[in-house]
Design an enzyme around this catalytic site. Structure first.
Site, PDB file in Angstrom:
ATOM      1  CB  THR A   1     -15.219  38.706  57.406  1.00 53.98           C
ATOM      2  OG1 THR A   1     -15.600  37.405  56.988  1.00 53.98           O
ATOM      3  CG2 THR A   1     -14.781  38.680  58.848  1.00 53.98           C
TER       4      THR A   1
ATOM      5  CB  SER B   1     -19.398  33.027  63.310  1.00 55.06           C
ATOM      6  OG  SER B   1     -18.125  32.458  63.497  1.00 55.06           O
TER       7      SER B   1
ATOM      8  NE  ARG C   1     -19.875  27.570  54.506  1.00 47.78           N
ATOM      9  CZ  ARG C   1     -20.908  27.913  55.263  1.00 47.78           C
ATOM     10  NH1 ARG C   1     -22.001  27.167  55.280  1.00 47.78           N
ATOM     11  NH2 ARG C   1     -20.865  29.000  56.017  1.00 47.78           N
TER      12      ARG C   1
ATOM     13  CD  GLU D   1     -15.953  30.369  52.155  1.00 51.02           C
ATOM     14  OE1 GLU D   1     -17.134  30.413  52.554  1.00 51.02           O
ATOM     15  OE2 GLU D   1     -15.483  31.171  51.328  1.00 51.02           O
TER      16      GLU D   1
ATOM     17  CG  ASP E   1     -25.020  24.650  57.275  1.00 50.75           C
ATOM     18  OD1 ASP E   1     -26.002  25.372  57.047  1.00 50.75           O
ATOM     19  OD2 ASP E   1     -24.448  23.978  56.393  1.00 50.75           O
TER      20      ASP E   1
ATOM     21  NE  ARG F   1     -29.754  26.578  54.898  1.00 53.26           N
ATOM     22  CZ  ARG F   1     -30.577  27.604  54.823  1.00 53.26           C
ATOM     23  NH1 ARG F   1     -30.905  28.285  55.905  1.00 53.26           N
ATOM     24  NH2 ARG F   1     -31.088  27.982  53.661  1.00 53.26           N
TER      25      ARG F   1
END
Ligand code: ST9
Ligand code: FAD
Length: 611
Positions: free
Chosen positions: A165, A171, A305, A451, A460, A464
């Site tokens: 970061t 993000s 995560r 995270e 996501d 994804r």
């Protein structure tokens, strides 16, 4: 007595009775570990966490790490330091490491069951102790040089960080501007400022290895825009002898903590601004000598995560058990059925609304534990395959699908339940520092943020893990739910609710996929998808959790006959959790589906000035 209340009975019930994890013990990579050993591990971990690890929890909150801007150092409170040492000396962190790095081969399901306890007792300690685990990524992706570094990270118990970061890249990691400049000797010099870095500086380990994403500069063919142009560099706090690992304390590398954030919670975890190459070069090595930084970093992120989802669940679980203990003692008001002014006063567990709240807390904590361990049981398959030199693509895919549910759904449900129900059970006392709940609420808020925020988890999950995966992994989980629904079981009403909710969930995913396809003709319709990805994440989280709880409830039902005392109560409680969660959560999926189907572009067409 410390703040931490574990739930070992529930953990072992999930692991062995519901998820059949005995099957991965005593065989393959875990051939040296039987169920008895596994239970002993969990029980030892429970003891350590409920005592030494949990003891400095409040102290670390009241007296957080101190930053000295002159020396750019961070002093960790003494009690946390001692607990950290105790944990490292215990060697339990080796459960998470492969044998090649000096670890004890342990199925991921058992690892996460054990780690739940440190994450509930003192989560910052887990983060400070994760250096050896980071070494695994260095080892797996590294050259011979990096593998030596990885071994030093383990043997010398160095700290480690993940550094992505920046002030303008949160993000949007791909917006990062930190540069990496190649040097004639094969090293790189890193230049830039990173922020919000967990464990960026501390005085508990002799060295810290920073895993840093930076953009190579001036090298043909690499360092382009976005995440794909980022590479991963190993940047130590102190330089060291590559062969022996001996740290050269007089050779301080040019990476410094230039600030430590003052935070709402998780205060004992030092969150640092890190400046690279200001005054002295920050020397680093390219991990594996390949420019594949974002993919390498995601190996860390995936683990982190899972860790965040487990931390969230663990905090809700100990929060609920504290609230339950309080509710059983707090006398207030009379039973609703005895309204006379002089009726005997009762403990608050007699009030229907308190029971509603306690069952909501209990069922949510238990659902999230099952979710974590169910996900970990797919990781068991990945781990077993790796030990046999294979890959198990189906298990990898399902694990990937479940991670945003564990992290995104798990942290949201845990935090809202802690804040709205657990604290509330204590009445005004919950707002005080006399009980751990107010710290839990502050410490757990971060779980929905770092995270990848919940919005990122939702995207996501849909784009994804469902669309890009062409529905493969979600198909596997859906099939398991369908097969369950096709079988017979005693919780018939809950099964009906599950069947209806599974249809709602399938319609939600189907509708959103159609809208996405339609967006090729009407590009603005993509906004409709964006307005619903968090909704779908939460709905599917509820569905999977309800299914797991009903499975657990039916196992409990089958064991009820002949059970007595505490065991009978435990089993009755499992059935009640399944019924409560199914009856209160699942009907909401129909409303969520209707809201999704009714989505318009109004929110996107509203001028910013009208907000
Ligand atoms: C942070 C730390 O917040 C907080 C706590 C620290 C505690 C540390 C200690 C505990 C942890 C211990 C860990 C130890 C290590 C364990 C090791 C175990 C062996 N899955 O979609 P695209 C990749 S840190 C996998 O185009 P954009 C993939 O390579 C800060 N890979 O993305 C992909 O290429 P391809 C956390 C994924 O639009 C490529 O990225 N910050 C996944 O360029 C590009 O993908 C965040 O989490 C995935 N799910 O960028 C940032 N997704 O497609 C949140 C992407 O070819 N932001 N890749 O495969 C995001 O995640 C954004 O979506 C974005 C977008 C940056 C990925
Ligand atoms: P932003 O990205 O600015 O987001 C602000 C809001 O906008 C959020 O609600 C977000 O969901 C939303 N948003 C942003 N983009 C989108 C989008 N495309 N679609 C929909 N919504 C969007 N980072 C590290 O690298 N290493 C660490 O060790 C680390 N530890 C941390 C510890 C703490 C205590 C904290 C607070 C942060 C830490 N972080 C770390 C950083 C953390 O990962 C980021 O804060 C997080 O990824 C969010 O980035 P941001 O804060 O810049 O928020």
């Amino acid at each position: 007595m410390t703040h931490y209340k574990s739930n070992l009975r529930d953990i072992t019930f999930d692991l062995f009775d519901v998820l059949g994890r005995d099957a991965v013990l005593g065989t393959g990579p875990a051939e040296d570990m039987d169920r008895e050993t596994a239970e002993a591990v969990l029980s030892e971990m429970e003891h350590l966490c409920a005592t030494r690890i949990a003891e400095p929890y409040a102290e670390g909150d009241h007296n957080p790490p101190i930053y000295d801007p002159q020396t750019r150092t961070v002093t960790i409170p003494e009690s946390t330091k001692q607990a950290f040492k105790q944990y490292m000396d215990s060697d339990w962190w080796r459960l998470e490491l492969p044998e090649v790095l000096g670890g004890q081969e342990t199925p991921p399901s058992l690892r996460w069951a054990a780690m739940e306890q440190i994450l509930g007792a003192n989560p910052a300690l887990y983060m400070y102790s994760a250096g050896p685990k980071f070494a695994q990524v260095v080892h797996e992706n590294g050259t011979e040089r990096d593998q030596k570094i990885a071994q030093h990270m383990v043997d010398r118990q160095w700290g480690a960080t993940m550094i992505l970061t920046e002030p303008d890249a949160g993000s949007d990691v791909g917006a990062g501007r930190t540069r990496a400049l190649p040097q004639a000797d094969g090293t790189w010099h890193i230049e830039g400022v990173k922020r919000f870095i967990t464990s960026g500086e501390q005085d508990m380990t002799e060295n810290i290895m920073h895993l840093v994403l930076a953009r190579p500069h001036g090298v043909e063919g690499v360092g382009g825009p976005g995440t794909k142009g980022l590479s991963l560099f190993l940047v130590p706090k102190y330089m060291f002898d590559l062969e022996s690992g001996e740290v050269f304390t007089d050779q301080r590398n040019g990476v410094y903590a230039t600030n430590v954030e003052k935070k709402m919670g998780l205060k004992v975890s030092a969150t640092c601004e890190m400046t690279f190459g200001d005054g002295a070069p920050a020397v680093g090595w390219l991990l594996g000598e390949v420019h594949d930084g974002i993919a390498q970093m995601f190996q860390v992120i995936e683990h982190a995560r899972m860790m965040v989802g487990t931390k969230a669940m663990a905090t809700l679980s100990t929060g609920y058990l504290n609230a339950l203990e309080y509710a059983k003692q707090r006398v207030q008001g009379a039973d609703m059925l005895t309204p006379a002014k002089d009726a005997p006063r009762v403990t608050i567990t007699h009030h229907p609304d308190v029971r509603r709240s306690l069952l909501t807390q209990k069922s949510t904590a238990e659902a999230l534990r099952l979710l974590v361990l169910y996900t970990a049981s797919w990781q068991d398959r990945v781990w077993q395959a790796a030990a046999e030199g294979r890959t198990d693509e189906e298990a990898e895919g399902v694990n990937d699908l479940l991670l945003p549910i564990v992290k995104g759904y798990g942290s949201e449900r845990a935090w809202t339940t802690l804040g709205t129900e657990t604290l509330q059970t204590f009445g005004g006392s919950g707002f005080l520092q006399d009980y751990p709940i107010e710290q839990y609420v502050r410490d757990a808020k971060i779980d929905t943020l770092y995270e990848g925020t919940t919005a990122i988890q939702g995207q996501d999950f849909f784009f994804r893990k469902i669309v890009k995966d062409q529905g493969r992994a979600i198909g596997v989980v859906s099939k398991q739910i369908e097969e369950f629904l096709g079988s017979e079981g005693p919780l018939t009403d809950e099964r009906k609710l599950l069947g209806r909710a599974a249809e709602d969930a399938a319609l939600m995913v189907g509708t959103l996929t159609q809208v996405l396809m339609g967006a090729q003709q009407n590009p603005k319709d993509l906004y409709k998808v964006g307005l619903n990805t968090s909704r779908v994440l939460m709905a599917l989280g509820d569905l999977v959790c309800a299914w797991l709880l009903i499975r657990a409830g039916e196992v409990a039902q089958s064991q009820l006959e002949g059970a007595t005392g505490a065991e009978k109560d435990f089993l009755a409680g499992k059935i009640a959790s399944a019924q409560w969660f199914a009856r209160t959560r699942l009907p909401q999926l129909t409303a969520e589906r209707k809201m999704l189907e009714a989505t318009t572009l109004d929110a996107m067409e509203l001028p910013e000035s009208a907000f």
